[in-house]
Each structure stands twice: as C-alpha cells, then as structure tokens.
Design a protein around this motif. Structure first.
Motif, PDB file in Angstrom:
ATOM      1  N   THR A 373       0.838  -1.205   0.000  1.00 15.19           N
ATOM      2  CA  THR A 373       0.000   0.000   0.000  1.00 15.19           C
ATOM      3  C   THR A 373       0.873   1.254   0.000  1.00 15.19           C
ATOM      4  OG1 THR A 373      -1.736   1.226   1.156  1.00 15.19           O
ATOM      5  CG2 THR A 373      -0.219   0.007   2.535  1.00 15.19           C
ATOM      6  N   ASN A 374       0.329   2.324  -0.554  1.00 14.94           N
ATOM      7  CA  ASN A 374       0.996   3.618  -0.464  1.00 14.94           C
ATOM      8  C   ASN A 374       0.525   4.378   0.775  1.00 14.94           C
ATOM      9  OD1 ASN A 374       0.508   3.664  -3.944  1.00 14.94           O
ATOM     10  ND2 ASN A 374       2.489   3.460  -2.996  1.00 14.94           N
ATOM     11  N   PHE A 375      -0.627   3.983   1.299  1.00 11.47           N
ATOM     12  CA  PHE A 375      -1.191   4.714   2.444  1.00 11.47           C
ATOM     13  C   PHE A 375      -1.552   3.754   3.572  1.00 11.47           C
ATOM     14  CE2 PHE A 375      -2.688   6.656  -1.542  1.00 11.47           C
ATOM     15  CZ  PHE A 375      -1.936   7.817  -1.495  1.00 11.47           C
ATOM     16  N   VAL A 376      -0.596   3.451   4.395  1.00  7.66           N
ATOM     17  CA  VAL A 376      -0.843   2.467   5.452  1.00  7.66           C
ATOM     18  C   VAL A 376      -1.903   2.954   6.433  1.00  7.66           C
ATOM     19  CG1 VAL A 376       1.028   3.260   6.966  1.00  7.66           C
ATOM     20  CG2 VAL A 376       0.309   0.882   7.034  1.00  7.66           C
ATOM     21  N   GLU A 377      -1.958   4.273   6.617  1.00  5.23           N
ATOM     22  CA  GLU A 377      -2.887   4.829   7.608  1.00  5.23           C
ATOM     23  C   GLU A 377      -4.348   4.638   7.189  1.00  5.23           C
ATOM     24  OE1 GLU A 377      -0.627   6.655   5.944  1.00  5.23           O
ATOM     25  OE2 GLU A 377      -1.955   7.652   4.521  1.00  5.23           O
ATOM     26  N   LYS A 378      -4.570   4.299   5.944  1.00  2.17           N
ATOM     27  CA  LYS A 378      -5.953   4.133   5.484  1.00  2.17           C
ATOM     28  C   LYS A 378      -6.491   2.720   5.701  1.00  2.17           C
ATOM     29  CE  LYS A 378      -5.826   6.168   1.287  1.00  2.17           C
ATOM     30  NZ  LYS A 378      -6.589   6.210   0.075  1.00  2.17           N
ATOM     31  N   LEU A 379      -5.602   1.807   6.082  1.00  2.00           N
ATOM     32  CA  LEU A 379      -6.046   0.419   6.218  1.00  2.00           C
ATOM     33  C   LEU A 379      -6.732   0.186   7.551  1.00  2.00           C
ATOM     34  CD1 LEU A 379      -2.981  -1.466   4.744  1.00  2.00           C
ATOM     35  CD2 LEU A 379      -5.072  -0.769   3.609  1.00  2.00           C
ATOM     36  N   ASP A 380      -7.691  -0.694   7.527  1.00  2.36           N
ATOM     37  CA  ASP A 380      -8.382  -1.045   8.760  1.00  2.36           C
ATOM     38  C   ASP A 380      -7.401  -1.752   9.697  1.00  2.36           C
ATOM     39  OD1 ASP A 380     -11.640  -1.727   9.421  1.00  2.36           O
ATOM     40  OD2 ASP A 380     -10.051  -2.629  10.639  1.00  2.36           O
ATOM     41  N   PRO A 381      -7.333  -1.323  10.963  1.00  9.35           N
ATOM     42  CA  PRO A 381      -6.357  -1.939  11.886  1.00  9.35           C
ATOM     43  C   PRO A 381      -6.513  -3.459  11.982  1.00  9.35           C
ATOM     44  CG  PRO A 381      -7.408  -0.051  12.895  1.00  9.35           C
ATOM     45  CD  PRO A 381      -8.097  -0.260  11.596  1.00  9.35           C
ATOM     46  N   ALA A 382      -7.755  -3.943  11.851  1.00  7.72           N
ATOM     47  CA  ALA A 382      -7.972  -5.398  11.955  1.00  7.72           C
ATOM     48  C   ALA A 382      -7.225  -6.143  10.848  1.00  7.72           C
ATOM     49  CB  ALA A 382      -9.461  -5.704  11.855  1.00  7.72           C
ATOM     50  N   LEU A 383      -7.093  -5.488   9.718  1.00  4.36           N
ATOM     51  CA  LEU A 383      -6.490  -6.132   8.554  1.00  4.36           C
ATOM     52  C   LEU A 383      -4.979  -6.287   8.715  1.00  4.36           C
ATOM     53  CD1 LEU A 383      -7.402  -7.077   5.738  1.00  4.36           C
ATOM     54  CD2 LEU A 383      -6.844  -4.818   4.877  1.00  4.36           C
ATOM     55  N   ILE A 384      -4.391  -5.385   9.445  1.00  3.67           N
ATOM     56  CA  ILE A 384      -2.918  -5.392   9.477  1.00  3.67           C
ATOM     57  C   ILE A 384      -2.358  -5.694  10.865  1.00  3.67           C
ATOM     58  CG2 ILE A 384      -2.633  -3.878   7.494  1.00  3.67           C
ATOM     59  CD1 ILE A 384      -2.182  -1.565   9.429  1.00  3.67           C
ATOM     60  N   ARG A 385      -3.235  -6.157  11.759  1.00  5.70           N
ATOM     61  CA  ARG A 385      -2.708  -6.475  13.091  1.00  5.70           C
ATOM     62  C   ARG A 385      -1.760  -7.674  12.998  1.00  5.70           C
ATOM     63  NH1 ARG A 385      -4.411 -11.293  14.230  1.00  5.70           N
ATOM     64  NH2 ARG A 385      -6.615 -11.891  14.277  1.00  5.70           N
ATOM     65  N   ARG A 386      -0.847  -7.759  14.001  1.00  2.00           N
ATOM     66  CA  ARG A 386       0.107  -8.883  14.004  1.00  2.00           C
ATOM     67  C   ARG A 386      -0.694 -10.181  14.071  1.00  2.00           C
ATOM     68  NH1 ARG A 386       5.228  -5.998  13.503  1.00  2.00           N
ATOM     69  NH2 ARG A 386       4.201  -4.006  13.603  1.00  2.00           N
ATOM     70  N   GLY A 387      -0.192 -11.169  13.433  1.00  2.00           N
ATOM     71  CA  GLY A 387      -0.939 -12.425  13.326  1.00  2.00           C
ATOM     72  C   GLY A 387      -1.540 -12.508  11.931  1.00  2.00           C
ATOM     73  N   ARG A 388      -1.973 -11.330  11.427  1.00  2.00           N
ATOM     74  CA  ARG A 388      -2.423 -11.315  10.026  1.00  2.00           C
ATOM     75  C   ARG A 388      -1.270 -10.815   9.174  1.00  2.00           C
ATOM     76  NH1 ARG A 388      -7.762  -9.587  11.887  1.00  2.00           N
ATOM     77  NH2 ARG A 388      -8.993 -11.492  11.831  1.00  2.00           N
ATOM     78  N   MET A 389      -0.872  -9.595   9.420  1.00  2.00           N
ATOM     79  CA  MET A 389       0.323  -9.063   8.763  1.00  2.00           C
ATOM     80  C   MET A 389       1.414  -9.036   9.841  1.00  2.00           C
ATOM     81  SD  MET A 389      -0.257  -8.398   5.630  1.00  2.00           S
ATOM     82  CE  MET A 389      -1.324  -9.821   5.470  1.00  2.00           C
ATOM     83  N   ASP A 390       2.181 -10.105   9.888  1.00  2.00           N
ATOM     84  CA  ASP A 390       3.125 -10.272  10.995  1.00  2.00           C
ATOM     85  C   ASP A 390       4.271  -9.270  10.941  1.00  2.00           C
ATOM     86  OD1 ASP A 390       2.108 -12.977  12.100  1.00  2.00           O
ATOM     87  OD2 ASP A 390       2.245 -13.253   9.945  1.00  2.00           O
ATOM     88  N   LYS A 391       4.722  -8.971   9.754  1.00  2.00           N
ATOM     89  CA  LYS A 391       5.877  -8.078   9.639  1.00  2.00           C
ATOM     90  C   LYS A 391       5.512  -6.864   8.788  1.00  2.00           C
ATOM     91  CE  LYS A 391      10.848  -8.422   9.129  1.00  2.00           C
ATOM     92  NZ  LYS A 391      11.082  -7.789  10.432  1.00  2.00           N
ATOM     93  N   HIS A 392       5.707  -5.703   9.358  1.00  2.00           N
ATOM     94  CA  HIS A 392       5.417  -4.467   8.624  1.00  2.00           C
ATOM     95  C   HIS A 392       6.747  -3.881   8.143  1.00  2.00           C
ATOM     96  CE1 HIS A 392       1.374  -3.741  10.885  1.00  2.00           C
ATOM     97  NE2 HIS A 392       1.521  -4.983  10.487  1.00  2.00           N
ATOM     98  N   ILE A 393       6.867  -3.704   6.854  1.00  2.00           N
ATOM     99  CA  ILE A 393       8.137  -3.193   6.315  1.00  2.00           C
ATOM    100  C   ILE A 393       7.866  -1.881   5.591  1.00  2.00           C
ATOM    101  CG2 ILE A 393      10.040  -3.648   4.719  1.00  2.00           C
ATOM    102  CD1 ILE A 393       9.371  -6.656   5.063  1.00  2.00           C
ATOM    103  N   VAL A 394       8.546  -0.835   6.050  1.00  2.00           N
ATOM    104  CA  VAL A 394       8.367   0.438   5.363  1.00  2.00           C
ATOM    105  C   VAL A 394       9.484   0.607   4.334  1.00  2.00           C
ATOM    106  CG1 VAL A 394       9.483   1.644   7.304  1.00  2.00           C
ATOM    107  CG2 VAL A 394       8.188   2.939   5.643  1.00  2.00           C
ATOM    108  N   LEU A 395       9.085   0.924   3.125  1.00  2.00           N
ATOM    109  CA  LEU A 395      10.076   1.206   2.085  1.00  2.00           C
ATOM    110  C   LEU A 395       9.990   2.696   1.803  1.00  2.00           C
ATOM    111  CD1 LEU A 395       9.102  -2.003   0.605  1.00  2.00           C
ATOM    112  CD2 LEU A 395      11.480  -1.367   0.421  1.00  2.00           C
ATOM    113  N   SER A 396      11.113   3.344   2.009  1.00  2.00           N
ATOM    114  CA  SER A 396      11.033   4.794   1.965  1.00  2.00           C
ATOM    115  C   SER A 396      11.969   5.369   0.918  1.00  2.00           C
ATOM    116  CB  SER A 396      11.330   5.340   3.351  1.00  2.00           C
ATOM    117  OG  SER A 396      10.946   6.679   3.375  1.00  2.00           O
ATOM    118  N   TYR A 397      12.153   6.692   1.025  1.00  2.00           N
ATOM    119  CA  TYR A 397      12.977   7.391   0.038  1.00  2.00           C
ATOM    120  C   TYR A 397      14.420   6.903   0.102  1.00  2.00           C
ATOM    121  CZ  TYR A 397       8.896  10.320  -0.445  1.00  2.00           C
ATOM    122  OH  TYR A 397       7.613  10.751  -0.675  1.00  2.00           O
TER     123      TYR A 397
END
Ligand SMILES: Nc1ncnc2c1ncn2[C@@H]1O[C@H](COP(=O)(O)OP(=O)(O)OP(=O)(O)O)[C@@H](O)[C@H]1O
Ligand SMILES: [Mg+2]
Length: 541
Positions: A373-397
């Motif tokens: 996603t380009n906008f992580v803040e727009k995702l429903d927290p339930a969708l990206i909580r640990r256990g579902r999305m275990d690892k959050h990786i930010v790719l930046s500039y």
C-alpha cells in the motif's frame, strides 16, 4: 539338431494340453470356486515367497484429472536411479522446455538401497480389457509403480523409507520446477473441470535482494526472517499455528515494494499468486482461489487500500487524510481511478480477514501473504494487526546506503568523487529509488559513470529546489487559509452580534405585534393580570 527337434516334438502336445486345461478352467470353473483357488494359491506363494509389494497408482480412484502426488514424487525420486540403471527411459520436458527429466519406461526395474537394505522399484501398466472405446486414454492404461522389498524390512520401509522417498521426490520437483506467476481469472474462465481459477505465466522477474536498494541491516533482517519461516514447518506445528506469514509493505510509489516481492520469490524459490481483488466476485470465490493455490508460494494483493471499499470507516479516514497526502495521491490518482471503476466486487473485509487467517488459510502451508500500500494509515487496523500481517516493512525514500547499491548495480561503481555531494543532497531532499535508478541508467553508449552521477546530482538539486518552492507555496497557502479562517470567524462573530441585536428587536416587535393596542405594561404584567384574574375568579367564587 535332431535332439532339439525331439524336444519340440514332445513339448508341443504338453503346451497344447496346458492351454486346453487353462481354457477349460477359465470357461467352466464357477467364478466363486476360482476365487477360492486363487486365495489358496496366493497363501501358498506368500508362505514361501519372502517379499512384499506395495502398489502406487498414477491416478487415484477419486482424482480424475490429477496425477497422484505420491506417484509423481516417486517418479522424480527414481529419475536419478533410472537414468543410470534402466535400459529403456522416458523423457519428460520440464521447466518449459529448458530441461529434461528421464524416468524409466513401463516394465522396467531399478534397485535402491536404504540403510543397507535393498528394494526394487518396478514400473508397470495394466491394460484394461474393455470392449468399448474410452475418450480418456488413461482409463485403458493404468500405470503404477510396484515397490518390492523383503518382509523382514516391513517396518523400515513403511515407517521411514517411504517418507524419505516422498520428501526427496517433492524436493527434487521443487528444485527442478519452473516457477510461475499466477493471476486470478474473472468469474467467466470456463465451466466444470475446465474452469481455471488462475492463469499462469513463467515467473522471470530478475529482482533479487542483491539488486534491491535498502539499508543493509534491514535487508538482512528480512532475509533472515524469510529463511527462518521457510525452515520452520515443525516449529509452526509445535506452536499450533498455520504455516504462513503475512508481510505488509508500505511506502510511497517507486520505493521498491513490487521489486521486494519479486526478490522474496526468487530468494525462497516460491511461486507468486498476484491476486486482483476487484476481479473476485464474492467471498466464496475468494476462498476457492485460496484453495487453488499451492504451497511454497507468495499470495500478493497490491495496493490493498484502493482494491476494495472494505469498510465505511476507511472511507471516512480517506476524507480526513485527504489534505495530508495530497501529493502522493496525485501519483497514484490514475491507479485509484481505474480501480474505482471496477468496484463491483462483493468481497467484504470479513471475507478478506478469513482469507488471511480463517480455517481455510492453513491448507497446504508454507505460504506468504503480502499486501502493499501507499497509504498504510488508510487500512483497517484489523487487517494489518500482528498475526495477520506479521511483519510491517516500510520502504522509503533513497538513503545513501540504498544509493550505493544502485550505483554498484547500474554503473559498477563502488566509490566516486561525486559520492560525498550525493550523500549530502540525499540527506537534504526526498527522492525515490526509482528516480535515482532512472538517473543512473546510461541512456547511450557515450554515457559513463561520471555523466550519470552528474545527472543524478542535477536531479537531486532540482528536487531540492522544487521541495523548497513547494514548502513555501504550502506555507503561503496555510497562511492564506488561516487568514481566511480568521476572516470567516470574524464575519461569523459579527453576524452573530447582528443577530443578537435583531433578536432583541424581534422580541420587542413581537410584543408590539402581540399587543397591537401598545399595551406593553399589560403584557409584562401578564401574570399579574392573570393573578388578578385568578383573584377575580376567586373573588367571583
Ligand atoms: N528499493 C529499490 N531497489 C532497487 N530498485 C528499485 C527500488 N525501488 C524502486 N526501484 C526501481 O524502480 C522501479 C519501480 O519500483 P517498484 O515497482 O518496486 O515500486 P513500488 O514501490 O512497487 O511502486 P508502486 O507503489 O507504484 O507500486 C523498479 O523497476 C526498480 O527498477
Ligand atoms: Mg508496486
């Protein structure tokens, strides 16, 4: 010569007698009786015969169109022995014509050894004695492998050797297979068994962790995480968790999210299922798609935020954040517009949550689920909580470390006089790795590392200048907005005051109106009057 002729002369009638007796037996012995005789001869043979057999059919009785997984694994396992031992071989093309696998032909036999014990593998085929013609050739020819081993090794073979053969066979298949990139078909991809949920092409993306530009520590951490996951079958079983892992990749456009997915697939040798959510009709179809994926794969949902209207909550957030992400939004405006047109899917958030970690998600195992996603803040927290999305990786500039990887990849340069200046500029402005890469790529044979690096410096300076102008513009807009707000507030206050005055005037005039005779005192002393009236009444009473 004469002796040979004698033998044949004597053998002829004997064979004829045996044939006659066999025909009589087949034609006139009742079926049940033949069954009994067969059972007793089998018992007799078993008594003296020291070997056992296990049969592995090519097609299982309930699997009409798919070869048995065990048969395929055995075929692969035996290919090594077959190519050295069997006299007649069959050649199967794998990796889309790039290499051959040799397997033994029908009625060939090879030997194998396990923990010092010898076993025999025989490839056979049964031709059905049918009077009718079948449309499916495999109904007439039933191939199978026969494993022969000594009775004393029964425990060893059934408990350990067979598992070893199947595991090895599967591992060989995985090593030799051509990896695939799948994408889901829209609901009209055929009917019945012809219906394919996924279309496939050969996966040939060249991105690897070596070519991926990001901080070395972060990159190593991700590689370790993937490696650990792929070797943790037993661990996941022990802790009672389905063998799958969710990754959320987020960051601005052009920072390497898709490139990282390809690098992950190449690193783990997995297939990729690129799931286009907008083409999925409903939750049931989503589940079917999941069931139709294989293990050792990455299921990808790109741009999850603009794939579906998953919740009303998200839509609200979109309004709130609209200003904040205005510029990045421009970059993906087109992408979102296209998706917007396709929003006919009935997939719901709960359907998607079930897809990720419902009961069905455990089928097959060894799967990665990746959202970008380009906008992580727009995702429903339930969708990206640990256990579902275990690892959050930010790719930046692009940082200087990332730049060095790109310079090495694109120009074979590890250090250069321009590096310090580039380092300084990268610290002062935001530029995506995609933009850096584009500037580093030589556009003609005349361009060398120096010209490309100079072009990058110019691009960085331009980006810095643009960022400065943009910041000034934003500052100005903000000031104007504040001024406008203040003016509005002042105007509102003034209007309020006027209203209050009018309000007072209005009540007066109302009184006047209610009392056309101008009897203000009468109105003010209404209760008095009433009281008087009451008193009057009392007096009256
Ligand atoms: N971190 C990176 N390392 C190496 N190359 C990169 C990186 N980021 C971007 N690139 C280059 O830029 C191109 C675009 O990158 P990519 O498609 O991975 O971006 P993305 O983050 O998926 O963008 P989007 O959000 O628009 O889908 C790639 O083809 C690659 O050449
Ligand atoms: Mg992408």
């Amino acid at each position: 010569m004469m002796m040979m002729q004698d033998v044949w002369t004597q053998l002829g009638p004997t064979i004829a007698t045996i044939m006659f007796a066999w025909t009589m037996y087949q034609n006139y012995f009742p079926h049940e009786l033949r069954g009994h005789i067969r059972r007793y001869t089998d018992k007799l043979v078993t008594y003296f015969y020291p070997y056992m057999h296990i049969i592995f059919h090519e097609y299982e009785t309930d699997g009409w169109f798919e070869r048995s997984k065990a048969y395929v694994a055995i075929e692969r396992y035996l290919s090594k022995n077959s190519s050295t031992q069997a006299k007649r071989l069959k050649a199967n093309v794998v990796k889309d014509g790039q290499s051959l696998v040799l397997t033994m032909d029908d009625h060939e036999e090879v030997t194998d050894e396990y923990k010092g014990e010898k076993v025999w593998w025989i490839s056979s085929q049964q031709i059905a004695n049918r009077q009718t013609i079948s449309w499916y050739p495999r109904e007439d020819e039933k191939r199978y492998f026969k494993l022969k081993f000594h009775r004393k090794n029964r425990e060893l073979i059934t408990a350990s050797y067979l598992k070893y053969v199947l595991d090895e066979g599967k591992a060989i298949s995985v090593r030799e297979r051509q990896r695939k990139l799948y994408t889901n078909n829209k609901g009209d991809g055929g009917y019945g068994y012809r219906r394919r949920m996924w279309s496939q092409v050969v996966f040939e993306h060249p991105s690897t962790f070596d070519t991926l530009a990001m901080e070395p520590n972060k990159k190593q951490e991700i590689m370790d995480d993937l490696q650990t996951f792929s070797k943790s079958k037993a661990y996941y079983a022990k802790i009672g968790k389905a063998w799958k892992r969710g990754y959320l990749l987020y960051g601005p456009p052009g920072t390497g999210k898709s490139s990282m997915i390809a690098a992950m697939a190449n690193f783990l040798q997995y297939d990729v299922y690129d799931l286009e959510l907008t083409a999925v009709k409903d939750n049931t179809e989503l589940r079917k798609l999941l069931i139709d994926t294989t293990s050792k794969s990455i299921i990808v949902i790109e741009d999850i935020d603009c794939s579906l209207d998953l919740t009303g909550q998200r839509e609200k957030k979109k309004d709130d954040k609209e200003e904040e992400v205005k510029d990045e939004k421009d970059a993906v405006k087109e992408k979102m517009k296209n998706r917007e047109e396709k929003k006919q899917s009935e997939v719901t958030l709960s359907g998607l949550l079930n897809f990720i970690d419902g009961l069905w998600s455990a089928i097959g195992g060894e799967r990665l689920i990746v959202f970008t996603t380009n906008f992580v803040e727009k995702l429903d927290p339930a969708l990206i909580r640990r256990g579902r999305m275990d690892k959050h990786i930010v790719l930046s500039y692009c940082c200087f470390d990332s730049f060095k990887v790109l310079a090495n990849n694109y120009l074979d340069v590890e250090s250069h006089d321009h590096f310090p200046e580039i380092r300084r500029l990268l610290g002062e402005t935001n530029i995506t790795p995609a933009d850096v890469a584009e500037n580093l790529m030589p556009k003609s044979s005349k361009e060398n590392a120096n010209t490309c690096l100079e072009r990058l410096i110019k691009a960085l300076e331009t980006a810095k200048e643009e960022a400065k102008l943009k910041a000034e513009e934003e500052e100005r807009e903000k000031a104007e907005k504040e001024k406008e707000e203040k003016n509005k507030e002042a105007a509102a206050e003034e209007a309020n005051n006027t209203d209050t005055v009018n309000e007072n005037g209005k009540s007066e005039s109302n009184i006047v109106k209610e009392n056309p005779e101008g009897n203000v005192a009468k109105e003010n002393g209404k209760s008095e009057n009433n009281g008087v009236k009451e008193n009057d009444d009392i007096s009256k009473g």
